[in-house]
Design a protein around this motif. Structure first.
Motif, PDB file in Angstrom:
ATOM      1  N   LYS A  70       0.833  -1.206   0.000  1.00 42.05           N
ATOM      2  CA  LYS A  70       0.000   0.000   0.000  1.00 42.05           C
ATOM      3  C   LYS A  70       0.870   1.260   0.000  1.00 42.05           C
ATOM      4  O   LYS A  70       0.561   2.242  -0.702  1.00 42.05           O
ATOM      5  CB  LYS A  70      -0.929   0.014   1.217  1.00 42.05           C
ATOM      6  CG  LYS A  70      -2.144  -0.886   1.099  1.00 42.05           C
ATOM      7  CD  LYS A  70      -3.032  -0.756   2.341  1.00 42.05           C
ATOM      8  CE  LYS A  70      -4.284  -1.604   2.225  1.00 42.05           C
ATOM      9  NZ  LYS A  70      -5.147  -1.480   3.427  1.00 42.05           N
TER      10      LYS A  70
ATOM     11  N   ASP B 245      -8.185   1.820  -6.209  1.00 44.44           N
ATOM     12  CA  ASP B 245      -9.357   2.575  -6.654  1.00 44.44           C
ATOM     13  C   ASP B 245      -9.671   3.759  -5.731  1.00 44.44           C
ATOM     14  O   ASP B 245     -10.351   4.702  -6.151  1.00 44.44           O
ATOM     15  CB  ASP B 245     -10.582   1.661  -6.727  1.00 44.44           C
ATOM     16  CG  ASP B 245     -10.476   0.636  -7.854  1.00 44.44           C
ATOM     17  OD1 ASP B 245      -9.711   0.892  -8.806  1.00 44.44           O
ATOM     18  OD2 ASP B 245     -11.132  -0.418  -7.767  1.00 44.44           O
ATOM     19  N   THR B 246      -9.176   3.708  -4.497  1.00 37.76           N
ATOM     20  CA  THR B 246      -9.444   4.796  -3.549  1.00 37.76           C
ATOM     21  C   THR B 246      -8.387   5.893  -3.611  1.00 37.76           C
ATOM     22  O   THR B 246      -8.566   6.953  -2.997  1.00 37.76           O
ATOM     23  CB  THR B 246      -9.503   4.266  -2.102  1.00 37.76           C
ATOM     24  OG1 THR B 246      -8.187   3.820  -1.693  1.00 37.76           O
ATOM     25  CG2 THR B 246     -10.488   3.107  -1.998  1.00 37.76           C
TER      26      THR B 246
ATOM     27  N   ASP C 117      -8.567  -2.938  -4.793  1.00 38.19           N
ATOM     28  CA  ASP C 117      -9.623  -2.061  -4.261  1.00 38.19           C
ATOM     29  C   ASP C 117      -9.011  -0.807  -3.641  1.00 38.19           C
ATOM     30  O   ASP C 117      -9.574   0.297  -3.742  1.00 38.19           O
ATOM     31  CB  ASP C 117     -10.459  -2.800  -3.219  1.00 38.19           C
ATOM     32  CG  ASP C 117     -11.320  -3.906  -3.829  1.00 38.19           C
ATOM     33  OD1 ASP C 117     -11.580  -3.848  -5.046  1.00 38.19           O
ATOM     34  OD2 ASP C 117     -11.709  -4.832  -3.093  1.00 38.19           O
ATOM     35  N   PHE C 118      -7.835  -0.960  -3.006  1.00 36.52           N
ATOM     36  CA  PHE C 118      -7.153   0.191  -2.421  1.00 36.52           C
ATOM     37  C   PHE C 118      -6.710   1.164  -3.505  1.00 36.52           C
ATOM     38  O   PHE C 118      -6.809   2.395  -3.328  1.00 36.52           O
ATOM     39  CB  PHE C 118      -5.947  -0.292  -1.611  1.00 36.52           C
ATOM     40  CG  PHE C 118      -5.106   0.811  -1.046  1.00 36.52           C
ATOM     41  CD1 PHE C 118      -5.532   1.530   0.061  1.00 36.52           C
ATOM     42  CD2 PHE C 118      -3.884   1.134  -1.616  1.00 36.52           C
ATOM     43  CE1 PHE C 118      -4.751   2.549   0.588  1.00 36.52           C
ATOM     44  CE2 PHE C 118      -3.105   2.145  -1.098  1.00 36.52           C
ATOM     45  CZ  PHE C 118      -3.539   2.861   0.014  1.00 36.52           C
TER      46      PHE C 118
END
Length: 225
Positions: free
Chosen positions: A151, A218-219, A215-216
């Motif tokens: 991340k 996309d944020t 999914d991270f």
């Protein structure tokens, strides 16, 4: 200190069990030497200091990290036919702190990419990501730490790891719907180029962690080219 301690640790773990008396090989896990434990503690402490330097340096430490620290971390994360040696040795160990060094490495990398040095270290993300991807198969603390470290890299450059994460997740690429990667690939290519087998459970864990990271992405806000 870090270079000397890491070299000693790598030399120690490269000793083959086949070169030891049988009773020593059987007792190796239970009778872990004080010197090996001390080496791991010393390396972990050095990495903690390096993490603080990255955080407090306002970016000036990035060159030292890339040229002096990162090559050492890459050696510590080297693989054999089983996978990442530190990860596989930890899985086969009953030692209470069996993954302590591996977790220290991941935390150090996370802090480096989160710090003001992160933008200057963007060129390391493809190689660093490829070394960390196999750790996404871990069900425990290592898998969680690997996710958090990736991340931190994605915040710097998500494009560098996007394709690899898509392959691991089993998702099809939007522009090529006819070429879908199977949800569970039977093999994985390590950073050294060797193919590593996946069992079903490990593959599912990797897929789930890869999906979490997609999914991270996309944020995240739009990044500069």
């Amino acid at each position: 200190r870090l270079r000397a301690a890491s070299s000693a640790h790598i030399s120690s773990r490269r000793r083959s069990r086949h070169h030891l008396p049988l009773r020593h090989a059987m007792a190796k896990d239970q009778d872990q030497s004080k010197s090996q434990t001390s080496l791991e503690a010393l390396i972990s402490k050095c990495l903690e200091i390096i993490s603080q330097l990255c955080t407090l340096s306002d970016g000036f430490f990035s060159n030292r990290f890339e040229n002096d620290v990162y090559p050492i971390l890459a050696r510590l994360l080297e693989s054999d036919e089983r996978g990442i040696i530190l990860l596989e040795d930890g899985r086969n160990s009953h030692y209470a702190k069996r993954h302590s060094l591996l977790l220290s490495i991941l935390v150090c990398l996370k802090h480096a990419f989160e710090s003001s040095c992160g933008r200057d270290l963007a060129g390391l993300i493809p190689s660093c990501g490829s070394m960390i991807f196999p750790m996404l198969s871990d069900h425990d603390h290592v898998g969680d730490a690997a996710v958090e470290t990736i991340k931190a890299m994605l915040k710097v450059d998500s494009d560098a790891l996007w394709r690899g994460l898509h392959k691991l997740s089993g998702r099809s690429f939007p522009r090529n719907p006819l070429c879908v990667v199977p949800p569970c690939s039977t093999e994985f290519v390590s950073s050294s180029g060797s193919k590593l087998g996946f069992d079903k459970d490990v593959c599912v864990t990797t897929q789930q962690n890869a999906e979490r990271l997609l999914d991270f992405i996309d944020t995240l806000p739009e990044q500069h080219l």
